[in-house]
Scaffold this active site. Structure first.
Site, PDB file in Angstrom:
ATOM      1  N   CYS A   1     -45.270 -37.446 -20.706  1.00  0.00           N
ATOM      2  CA  CYS A   1     -45.208 -37.954 -22.075  1.00  0.00           C
ATOM      3  C   CYS A   1     -46.599 -38.365 -22.563  1.00  0.00           C
ATOM      4  CB  CYS A   1     -44.191 -39.090 -22.179  1.00  0.00           C
ATOM      5  SG  CYS A   1     -43.708 -39.478 -23.889  1.00  0.00           S
TER       6      CYS A   1
ATOM      7  N   HIS B   1     -39.327 -36.570 -20.328  1.00  0.00           N
ATOM      8  CA  HIS B   1     -39.273 -37.578 -19.260  1.00  0.00           C
ATOM      9  C   HIS B   1     -38.402 -37.063 -18.114  1.00  0.00           C
ATOM     10  CE1 HIS B   1     -41.185 -41.036 -21.303  1.00  0.00           C
ATOM     11  NE2 HIS B   1     -40.746 -40.436 -22.399  1.00  0.00           N
TER      12      HIS B   1
ATOM     13  N   GLU C   1     -37.840 -38.362 -15.304  1.00  0.00           N
ATOM     14  CA  GLU C   1     -37.112 -39.473 -14.682  1.00  0.00           C
ATOM     15  C   GLU C   1     -35.838 -39.822 -15.452  1.00  0.00           C
ATOM     16  OE1 GLU C   1     -39.585 -41.556 -17.791  1.00  0.00           O
ATOM     17  OE2 GLU C   1     -39.778 -39.782 -16.506  1.00  0.00           O
TER      18      GLU C   1
END
Length: 203
Positions: free
Chosen positions: A72, A182, A184
């Site tokens: 990001c 992202h 995650e």
């Protein structure tokens, strides 16, 4: 910048045999086998944090010498400039600008699109790369951003997505891989990308 702990937990999950450290210590970063450079929020704040902690050079060195994953904001500031807040100089690892999506962004059906771009979107892989291993093309990942990367060297581009316009979703060069989404927060495909990174030798 914002999502450090969630990224660390995701990496720990996919690489339980690795030691995962959240650090602003230059020596720990310099000695790491792999470096993940995540971030969310404003480019100006990110650059200020790097400057205040004297980390600019160690991050640039890591991006030139070892497997390096930008996420990001950690992707965007690899370019030399961002349009955000009347403009801010960034790390300058690559030539190019980070650009605002615009206030009048519309879908191909003419519907007004919200900014920030937030939620799941398909990712079109444009190159073969070890970090795409076991991830199907056009898989969906989770995004939260109002700006997108526009690198001068189009050979950097490793994936694109569409949100009113086609924009760069991932870049790859040598030992660097960076993504706008992202991983995650992107369920199994995101975890697979992080696992691929922990097993990647940067080549």
């Amino acid at each position: 910048m914002g999502n450090l702990r969630s990224v660390a937990k995701a990496v720990e999950h996919v690489a339980p045999d690795k030691s995962v450290i959240i650090s602003s210590d230059k020596n720990e970063i310099a000695n790491a086998e792999h470096v993940v450079f995540p971030g969310q929020g404003a480019a100006r704040d990110c650059m200020r944090e790097l400057d205040d902690r004297n980390l600019t050079q160690v991050v640039l060195t890591a991006a030139k010498e070892k497997p390096f994953l930008g996420i990001c904001m950690g992707m965007q500031v690899l370019l030399n400039h961002s349009e955000e807040n009347d403009g801010i100089d960034c790390l300058g690892l690559y030539e190019g600008n980070v650009r605002f999506f615009g206030k009048d962004l519309k879908s191909d059906k003419g519907e007004k699109l919200k900014i920030p771009h937030m939620g799941w979107n398909g990712v079109d892989q444009t190159v073969e790369h070890p970090l795409w291993h076991n991830i199907k093309n056009h898989s969906r990942f989770y995004f939260v951003h109002s700006y997108y990367m526009d690198p001068q060297d189009k050979n950097l581009v490793a994936a694109t997505s569409d949100y009113g316009i086609e924009f760069v979703t991932a870049i790859a060069k040598d030992n660097v891989f960076a993504v706008q989404f992202h991983p995650e927060k992107s369920a199994q495909d995101g975890l697979q990308l992080l696992k691929n990174f922990t097993q990647w030798n940067g080549k």
